[in-house]
Write a protein that holds these residues in place. Structure first.
Motif, short mmCIF file in Angstrom:
data_model
loop_
_atom_site.label_atom_id
_atom_site.label_comp_id
_atom_site.label_asym_id
_atom_site.label_seq_id
_atom_site.Cartn_x
_atom_site.Cartn_y
_atom_site.Cartn_z
N PHE A 121 0.35 -7.56 4.45
CA PHE A 121 -0.03 -6.33 4.08
C PHE A 121 1.15 -5.42 4.33
N SER A 122 1.90 -4.74 3.33
CA SER A 122 2.94 -4.11 3.82
C SER A 122 2.81 -2.47 3.13
N VAL A 123 3.87 -1.85 3.35
CA VAL A 123 3.74 -0.34 2.72
C VAL A 123 4.96 -0.13 2.05
N VAL A 124 4.79 0.55 0.79
CA VAL A 124 5.90 0.88 -0.16
C VAL A 124 6.96 1.77 0.72
N GLY A 125 8.26 1.57 0.63
CA GLY A 125 9.23 2.64 1.42
C GLY A 125 9.30 2.10 3.06
N GLY A 126 8.36 1.14 3.35
CA GLY A 126 8.64 0.59 4.66
C GLY A 126 9.61 -0.37 5.04
N LYS A 127 9.43 -1.28 6.04
CA LYS A 127 10.50 -1.95 6.51
C LYS A 127 10.57 -3.10 5.60
N MET A 128 9.58 -3.55 4.60
CA MET A 128 9.59 -4.79 4.01
C MET A 128 9.67 -4.66 2.37
N SER A 129 9.72 -3.24 2.16
CA SER A 129 9.87 -2.95 0.48
C SER A 129 11.34 -3.08 0.05
N GLU A 130 12.31 -3.37 0.74
CA GLU A 130 13.69 -3.33 0.25
C GLU A 130 14.38 -4.26 1.29
N GLY A 131 15.28 -5.11 0.85
CA GLY A 131 16.20 -5.79 1.61
C GLY A 131 15.54 -7.17 2.03
N ILE A 132 14.28 -7.41 2.17
CA ILE A 132 13.59 -8.62 2.82
C ILE A 132 13.62 -9.61 1.60
N PRO B 209 4.41 -4.10 10.59
CA PRO B 209 4.57 -3.24 12.01
C PRO B 209 5.32 -1.72 11.77
N GLN B 210 4.83 -0.69 12.27
CA GLN B 210 5.62 0.48 12.17
C GLN B 210 6.81 0.58 12.99
N ASP B 211 6.65 -0.47 14.13
CA ASP B 211 7.86 -0.45 14.96
C ASP B 211 8.80 -1.38 14.38
N PHE C 247 1.00 -1.10 -0.07
CA PHE C 247 0.06 -0.09 -0.14
C PHE C 247 1.01 1.23 0.00
N PRO C 248 0.31 2.26 -0.51
CA PRO C 248 1.18 3.56 -0.46
C PRO C 248 1.68 4.08 0.74
N SER C 249 0.83 3.85 1.80
CA SER C 249 1.24 4.41 3.37
C SER C 249 0.86 3.69 4.22
N TYR C 250 1.33 3.71 5.49
CA TYR C 250 0.72 3.13 6.79
C TYR C 250 -0.64 3.63 6.90
N LYS C 251 -0.76 5.13 6.67
CA LYS C 251 -2.18 5.65 7.01
C LYS C 251 -3.19 5.20 6.06
N TYR C 252 -2.82 4.92 4.95
CA TYR C 252 -3.85 4.24 3.94
C TYR C 252 -4.18 2.76 4.15
N LEU C 253 -3.12 2.06 4.34
CA LEU C 253 -3.36 0.74 4.92
C LEU C 253 -4.21 0.56 6.00
N ASN C 254 -4.03 1.34 7.07
CA ASN C 254 -4.95 1.15 8.14
C ASN C 254 -6.25 1.63 7.97
N ARG C 255 -6.63 2.75 7.04
CA ARG C 255 -7.90 3.25 6.57
C ARG C 255 -8.50 2.21 5.58
N VAL C 256 -7.79 1.29 4.80
CA VAL C 256 -8.41 0.29 4.13
C VAL C 256 -8.71 -0.86 4.93
N LEU C 257 -8.04 -1.23 5.76
CA LEU C 257 -8.55 -2.28 6.82
C LEU C 257 -9.64 -2.08 7.52
N GLU C 258 -9.60 -0.63 7.95
CA GLU C 258 -10.93 -0.16 8.64
C GLU C 258 -12.21 -0.41 7.99
N VAL C 259 -12.21 -0.02 6.58
CA VAL C 259 -13.25 -0.19 6.00
C VAL C 259 -13.57 -1.54 5.72
#
Length: 839
Positions: free
Chosen positions: A698-709, A671-673, A638-650
């Motif tokens: 569910f991951s985030v572009v530019g997050g902890k899992m978009s590179e090196g995993i 996780p953000q942590d 997903f594009p961001s943590y904020k949008y991922l959380n919004r999608v899951l909420e819906v």
């Protein structure tokens, strides 16, 4: 698949039997170096053996170069170009014949013999040294000379207030003017004594590297550099002389944080700047550091030579330093002159001040920058800093507390400069507050230094002197460490303590580079002053000018245009070689689908549309259908943590989407942590192995899992990219950068239309590099297979498609497919893989 060196007798001494695309990549790198290209940009997807290809091609070229230019009978360089030119002029003037052929041959033979003997003697010496070290390592390493050191048992230290006091600070004008002259005389005497002692004292075999070319390999993280060491360890290259065996002379450089073995320094802080300052400060004390090598210390020389006995990684250097009781950070540099290939982190390579301190000579060298997709961001961050009112007020509070606590124990130089620093921070706070009241804060709007101090007495302060005080006194780590150990309310959880951040900000105030600007920004709803390097080409230009060639290598380098326009605008196009490597997986192992709609409803996740609840519901229904066809693991970005959380909420509140998806696969969320990333990855891996239908992450572009995993095999049988992850167009940083690009285009003779196109391309390229990096998680080796889903109608645009990595673009299905078509092809794809496994 691994073969013996004899079986792998190929042009590049590759330790395995290379694939065709690996040979093509190695050819391209070799040709770039050999044909005097100034810059090479290479894209090689993850799983294609990029690191080994880089090593084998560059080291093969270097050894070939040595044989042809340094050691070859027919082409040996017995004179420099200038000497040859002078000799030719003398010959013309004297009208004399050349030296007899037998004289030249005898001279060349003598040079060859000397060079061969040096290499041979040094290799024999390394054999002996390696055997000696390994035979003594278990009982504690002991030298055969008279400089033995006793093993020292480290004790945990109880810190007293005195440990947090800086050395007395004096400004340049307060120091005795004869000090520098005396220091110079002492240095000259030391150098003379060194020459006298050296001739009779040193019995170690000396190796001389007559080749002017080195290879510098740089990557972003410590783990990536260690991986390079391990890959290099697999290789053996043809010697500079055919009849000799010659080790690869490799030297891994790292920061004090990774190489310091003094526990009192390492335990002081996890921050690089604090560790550096603490080390230098300790050296100034009466006792100094017990591990610091002395001048011409045989132990330090032994450490350096031991490093060349085999390929070592950074952890092994630390172990060797602990065994010998000598500092690896300083001792490793003894081998710089004879090294063939050096690895180092970005920061050491990109900052000229660090290169000078380490005495790194990059002239005529081959500079290899791996994981180069983020080089523009790295260069910008090295020279950029952002401070808010909160940052400044916390620093002011901590400085006041420390100054009051130690006021009577600080000398006048420290006391006066600390008070000046507090006053300076207060002036910046006042400037921000007044700008907010008068509505002058506009995101991306430029700020001049005169604006900050124009209506205050701040311009009466000499910022250069305050910055010099902070640099010379090394007081920052004393303050930070005191507050950290005694008063938690003043400390920051950040890996970059605030006081060091303020020091960086002051340095930009005192010496801003021409390519950077101050501008307004916002962070967590707090007004900030940002200083950002807007044009990295000027900073990088010296490296390009000095080096023989610079190679940018990465798994996802598209779009390439940003590197050409913003990093190498001064390099002629005919001196730049670009190469995109295909993927090693066969075409039938990867499918790429564009998903533009679901059941006739458009899916477009642009900023102004993505909150549409019906579209979020349709996204969920489509992902449920994909999850029903994809076996094992599936990663959704997903594009961001904020949008991922919004999608899951819906999804949790509408049509039981979350519940239905949970019945198809176990759901896990990035996780953000960062401390919890490994735990989630373990749960994801376990679920794929144990759950009947696998799991979705569910991951985030530019997050902890978009590179090196490494999402290989069952961990990612599908990768889903939701939307286009454009950065915030209204952030001060993006506004400032786009303004700079537009003004630069106009300044260089372009039209307003050109300026707008360049600005838009820059903005899109940031997004597409992130997309390419994330979907690159899908395929990790030749037998892997996966499906990529690009969910957004904007992926129908040819302009966007052309910015996808070549290996993705060439597998993109260009037919206009319905959702049902995509799902049917997905089913057939995985059924074919099941049949092939059964057969």
């Amino acid at each position: 698949m691994k073969t013996t060196p004899c079986e792998a007798a190929n042009k590049y001494s590759h330790p395995y039997t290379p694939y065709q695309i690996q040979n093509e990549l190695m050819d391209a790198i070799y040709d770039t170096i050999d044909k005097n290209y100034k810059v090479g940009i290479f894209e090689s997807p993850t799983g294609t053996g990029k690191t080994l290809s880089i090593i084998c091609s560059s080291m093969t070229w270097l050894r070939d170069y040595k044989r042809k230019n340094n050691f070859d009978n027919n082409q040996i360089k017995d004179r420099t170009a200038e000497e040859e030119e002078v000799r030719e002029e003398e010959d013309e003037e004297e009208d004399s014949d050349d030296e007899p052929e037998w004289v030249k041959q005898a001279y060349k033979s003598s040079v060859l013999s000397r060079s061969k003997n040096r290499i041979k003697d040094y290799e024999v010496y390394l054999d002996t040294l390696e055997e000696e070290y390994k035979s003594n390592i278990h009982s504690g390493y002991k030298l055969k000379d008279d400089t033995r050191r006793k093993r020292i048992k480290l004790k945990s230290k109880e810190f007293q207030d005195e440990d947090f006091l800086p050395l007395d600070y004096y400004s340049d004008s307060e120091q005795n003017s004869t000090n520098s002259a005396n220091d110079k005389i002492q240095e000259e005497v030391y150098q003379l004594m060194k020459k006298v002692d050296g001739s009779s004292k040193s019995k170690e075999v000396e190796m001389v590297n007559e080749c002017p070319v080195n290879i510098y390999y740089s990557s972003r993280t410590h783990s990536q550099l260690n991986q390079f060491s391990h890959q290099l360890r697999l290789t053996t290259f043809k010697s500079s002389f055919d009849e000799l065996t010659e080790r690869t002379k490799y030297l891994p450089l790292a920061s004090r944080k990774h190489l310091c073995i003094n526990e009192s320094i390492r335990n002081l802080s996890k921050n690089d700047s604090a560790i550096n300052d603490a080390c230098i400060d300790l050296q100034k004390t009466k006792d100094g550091c017990k591990f610091l090598p002395r001048a011409d210390d045989p132990l330090s020389k032994k450490f350096s030579d031991l490093n060349f006995t085999e390929i070592h990684d950074i952890e092994e250097l630390e172990e060797m330093g602990n065994s010998l009781k000598v500092c690896p950070y300083y001792s490793i540099r003894k081998g710089l002159e004879i090294t063939e290939i050096i690895s180092l982190p970005y920061q050491m390579l990109f900052q000229d001040s660090t290169r000078n301190i380490l005495n790194l000579n990059i002239k005529d060298s081959i500079i290899i920058i791996d994981e180069a997709h983020n080089i523009l961001d790295v260069l910008s961050s090295l020279y950029s800093v952002s401070i808010s009112i909160d940052d400044l007020e916390r620093v002011i509070k901590s400085l006041k507390f420390y100054t009051n606590r130690f006021l009577k124990r600080l000398n006048s130089g420290n006391r006066i400069n600390l008070l000046k620093l507090i006053k300076l921070c207060q002036l910046v706070v006042k400037f921000i507050q007044e700008s907010q009241k008068s509505n002058k804060v506009k995101l991306g709007e430029e700020i001049s230094i005169e604006d900050i101090f124009g209506k205050s007495t701040g311009d009466m302060f000499n910022i250069h002197k305050i910055e010099a005080f902070l640099s010379k006194s090394k007081i920052a780590y004393k303050i930070e460490s005191y507050l950290e150990k005694n008063h938690d309310e003043f400390t920051s959880s950040s890996s970059n303590p605030l006081l060091f951040k303020i020091i960086k900000f002051l340095k930009t105030l005192s010496n801003p580079v021409n390519e950077g600007k101050f501008f307004w920004d916002e962070n967590n709803s707090k007004t900030c002053i940002n200083y950002m390097l807007l044009d990295p080409s000027g900073i990088f230009k010296e490296i390009v000018r000095e080096a023989r060639c610079v190679l940018l290598c990465g798994g996802t380098m598209e779009p390439v245009s940003d590197y050409l326009n913003y990093l190498f605008p001064y390099v002629p196009k005919n001196e730049i070689k670009t190469y995109s490597c295909g993927h090693i997986v066969p075409p039938e192992n990867l499918k790429v689908f564009r998903v533009s709609n679901h059941e006739g409803s458009e899916l477009s996740f642009s900023f102004d549309k993505r909150e549409n609840v019906n579209m979020i519901i349709n996204l969920g229904l489509m992902i449920i259908k994909i999850a029903s066809q994809v076996p094992h693991g599936m990663v959704v970005f997903f594009p961001s943590y904020k949008y991922l959380n919004r999608v899951l909420e819906v999804w949790k509140s509408q049509q039981n989407i979350f519940k239905i998806l949970s019945s198809k696969k176990r759901i896990l969320q990035e996780p953000q942590d960062s401390s919890k990333v490994e735990q989630i990855l373990n749960e994801y891996t376990k679920a794929i192995k144990e759950e009947k239908f696998g799991a979705v992450l569910f991951s985030v572009v530019g997050g902890k899992m978009s590179e090196g995993i490494n999402f290989s095999d069952e961990l990612a049988r599908a990768v889903v990219m939701v939307g286009l992850p454009f950065p915030n167009a209204y952030s001060g940083e993006i506004i400032a950068k786009r303004k700079f690009i537009e003004s630069s285009t106009l300044r260089n003779g372009g039209s307003q239309s050109d300026a707008n196109i360049n600005s838009r391309n820059f903005y899109e390229n940031i997004c597409m590099r992130a997309v390419n990096q994330s979907i690159g998680r899908s395929i990790r080796h030749i037998n892997d297979y996966s499906v990529i889903y690009l969910i957004d109608s904007r992926y129908e645009s040819l302009r966007i498609q052309n910015k996808l990595s070549g290996w993705v673009r060439e597998r993109l299905d260009n037919k206009l497919l319905t959702c049902n078509d995509i799902l049917q092809e997905t089913k057939e794809f995985f059924n074919s893989k099941l049949v092939s496994r059964l057969n």
